[in-house]
Design a protein around this motif. Structure first.
Motif, PDB file in Angstrom:
ATOM      1  N   ASN A  31     131.793  -0.913   1.990  1.00 31.30           N
ATOM      2  CA  ASN A  31     132.583  -2.137   2.105  1.00 31.30           C
ATOM      3  C   ASN A  31     132.000  -3.129   3.112  1.00 31.30           C
ATOM      4  N   PRO A  32     130.709  -3.486   2.960  1.00 34.06           N
ATOM      5  CA  PRO A  32     130.120  -4.444   3.901  1.00 34.06           C
ATOM      6  C   PRO A  32     130.839  -5.794   3.806  1.00 34.06           C
ATOM      7  N   GLY A  33     131.092  -6.378   4.953  1.00 37.53           N
ATOM      8  CA  GLY A  33     131.783  -7.655   4.985  1.00 37.53           C
ATOM      9  C   GLY A  33     133.291  -7.549   4.856  1.00 37.53           C
ATOM     10  N   VAL A  34     133.781  -6.347   4.552  1.00 38.90           N
ATOM     11  CA  VAL A  34     135.219  -6.126   4.421  1.00 38.90           C
ATOM     12  C   VAL A  34     135.717  -5.248   5.559  1.00 38.90           C
ATOM     13  N   ILE A  35     134.970  -4.179   5.844  1.00 39.81           N
ATOM     14  CA  ILE A  35     135.316  -3.252   6.924  1.00 39.81           C
ATOM     15  C   ILE A  35     134.182  -3.266   7.939  1.00 39.81           C
ATOM     16  N   ASN A  36     134.517  -3.436   9.216  1.00 42.02           N
ATOM     17  CA  ASN A  36     133.481  -3.444  10.249  1.00 42.02           C
ATOM     18  C   ASN A  36     133.084  -2.011  10.628  1.00 42.02           C
ATOM     19  N   GLU A  38     133.403  -0.289  13.251  1.00 42.25           N
ATOM     20  CA  GLU A  38     134.414   0.471  13.978  1.00 42.25           C
ATOM     21  C   GLU A  38     135.619   0.772  13.094  1.00 42.25           C
ATOM     22  N   CYS A  39     135.687   0.157  11.960  1.00 40.56           N
ATOM     23  CA  CYS A  39     136.778   0.302  10.999  1.00 40.56           C
ATOM     24  C   CYS A  39     138.131   0.011  11.650  1.00 40.56           C
ATOM     25  N   ASN A  40     138.171  -1.046  12.425  1.00 36.18           N
ATOM     26  CA  ASN A  40     139.423  -1.414  13.071  1.00 36.18           C
ATOM     27  C   ASN A  40     139.960  -2.751  12.553  1.00 36.18           C
ATOM     28  N   ASN A  41     139.480  -3.133  11.367  1.00 37.10           N
ATOM     29  CA  ASN A  41     139.919  -4.413  10.806  1.00 37.10           C
ATOM     30  C   ASN A  41     140.493  -4.272   9.393  1.00 37.10           C
ATOM     31  N   LEU A  42     141.096  -3.133   9.086  1.00 38.17           N
ATOM     32  CA  LEU A  42     141.705  -2.944   7.771  1.00 38.17           C
ATOM     33  C   LEU A  42     142.841  -3.940   7.580  1.00 38.17           C
ATOM     34  N   GLN A  43     142.907  -4.521   6.397  1.00 39.49           N
ATOM     35  CA  GLN A  43     143.941  -5.488   6.067  1.00 39.49           C
ATOM     36  C   GLN A  43     144.816  -4.923   4.952  1.00 39.49           C
ATOM     37  N   SER A  44     146.122  -4.896   5.193  1.00 34.66           N
ATOM     38  CA  SER A  44     147.068  -4.410   4.201  1.00 34.66           C
ATOM     39  C   SER A  44     146.907  -5.166   2.882  1.00 34.66           C
ATOM     40  N   ASN A  45     147.084  -4.445   1.789  1.00 37.27           N
ATOM     41  CA  ASN A  45     146.996  -4.971   0.415  1.00 37.27           C
ATOM     42  C   ASN A  45     145.582  -5.341  -0.015  1.00 37.27           C
ATOM     43  N   THR A  46     144.569  -4.936   0.760  1.00 37.09           N
ATOM     44  CA  THR A  46     143.186  -5.162   0.381  1.00 37.09           C
ATOM     45  C   THR A  46     142.676  -3.953  -0.397  1.00 37.09           C
ATOM     46  N   SER A  47     142.019  -4.193  -1.502  1.00 39.13           N
ATOM     47  CA  SER A  47     141.409  -3.114  -2.264  1.00 39.13           C
ATOM     48  C   SER A  47     140.034  -2.819  -1.669  1.00 39.13           C
ATOM     49  N   ILE A  48     139.808  -1.560  -1.308  1.00 38.65           N
ATOM     50  CA  ILE A  48     138.515  -1.170  -0.757  1.00 38.65           C
ATOM     51  C   ILE A  48     137.859  -0.127  -1.651  1.00 38.65           C
ATOM     52  N   CYS A  49     136.558  -0.035  -1.550  1.00 44.23           N
ATOM     53  CA  CYS A  49     135.778   0.935  -2.302  1.00 44.23           C
ATOM     54  C   CYS A  49     135.705   2.224  -1.489  1.00 44.23           C
ATOM     55  N   LEU A  50     136.003   3.353  -2.117  1.00 42.42           N
ATOM     56  CA  LEU A  50     135.910   4.649  -1.439  1.00 42.42           C
ATOM     57  C   LEU A  50     134.512   5.241  -1.539  1.00 42.42           C
ATOM     58  N   GLY A  51     133.736   4.843  -2.530  1.00 38.00           N
ATOM     59  CA  GLY A  51     132.381   5.352  -2.706  1.00 38.00           C
ATOM     60  C   GLY A  51     131.678   4.621  -3.828  1.00 38.00           C
ATOM     61  N   LEU A  52     130.391   4.424  -3.661  1.00 38.35           N
ATOM     62  CA  LEU A  52     129.604   3.708  -4.660  1.00 38.35           C
ATOM     63  C   LEU A  52     129.223   4.629  -5.811  1.00 38.35           C
ATOM     64  N   THR A  53     129.185   4.091  -6.995  1.00 39.97           N
ATOM     65  CA  THR A  53     128.800   4.857  -8.175  1.00 39.97           C
ATOM     66  C   THR A  53     127.424   5.476  -7.962  1.00 39.97           C
ATOM     67  N   GLY A  54     127.317   6.768  -8.202  1.00 33.58           N
ATOM     68  CA  GLY A  54     126.067   7.495  -8.023  1.00 33.58           C
ATOM     69  C   GLY A  54     125.833   7.968  -6.602  1.00 33.58           C
TER      70      GLY A  54
END
Length: 99
Positions: A31-36, A38-54
């Motif tokens: 999630n480049p550009g979405v999660i920093n 430190e992962c301290n910038n999560l935004q509620s109701n945002t769809s994030i990727c848990l893992g890239l295909t492959g």
């Protein structure tokens, strides 16, 4: 993206990782550009990727106090170099982190 998750109020990266069998570092990397870093910038109701295909690792381990990347890899039968390559946080792991 192989899997997605919609962030809820109060979520943490480690909590999302543990509940979805996705390493914390993998979630951050997917999630480049979405999660920093430190992962301290999560935004509620945002769809994030848990893992890239492959590249989606869905077998995880929750770090215990005193664990090292080498110990985890050895105990799980994984080549330590491969484990470290797939866990960019090594050697800076911490208890309750999902690797």
């Amino acid at each position: 993206c192989a899997r997605t998750y919609t962030v809820k109020d109060g979520d943490t990266c480690d909590g999302i990782a543990a509940a979805n069998n996705a390493p914390t570092a993998q979630i951050i990397a997917a999630n480049p550009g979405v999660i920093n870093a430190e992962c301290n910038n999560l935004q509620s109701n945002t769809s994030i990727c848990l893992g890239l295909t492959g590249q989606d690792c869905d077998t995880t381990y929750t770090v215990a106090d005193g664990d090292t990347c080498f110990d985890i890899a050895t105990n799980k039968g994984i080549d330590p170099d491969v484990f470290t390559a797939n866990n960019s946080v090594c050697p800076n792991i911490y208890p309750n982190e999902v690797s």
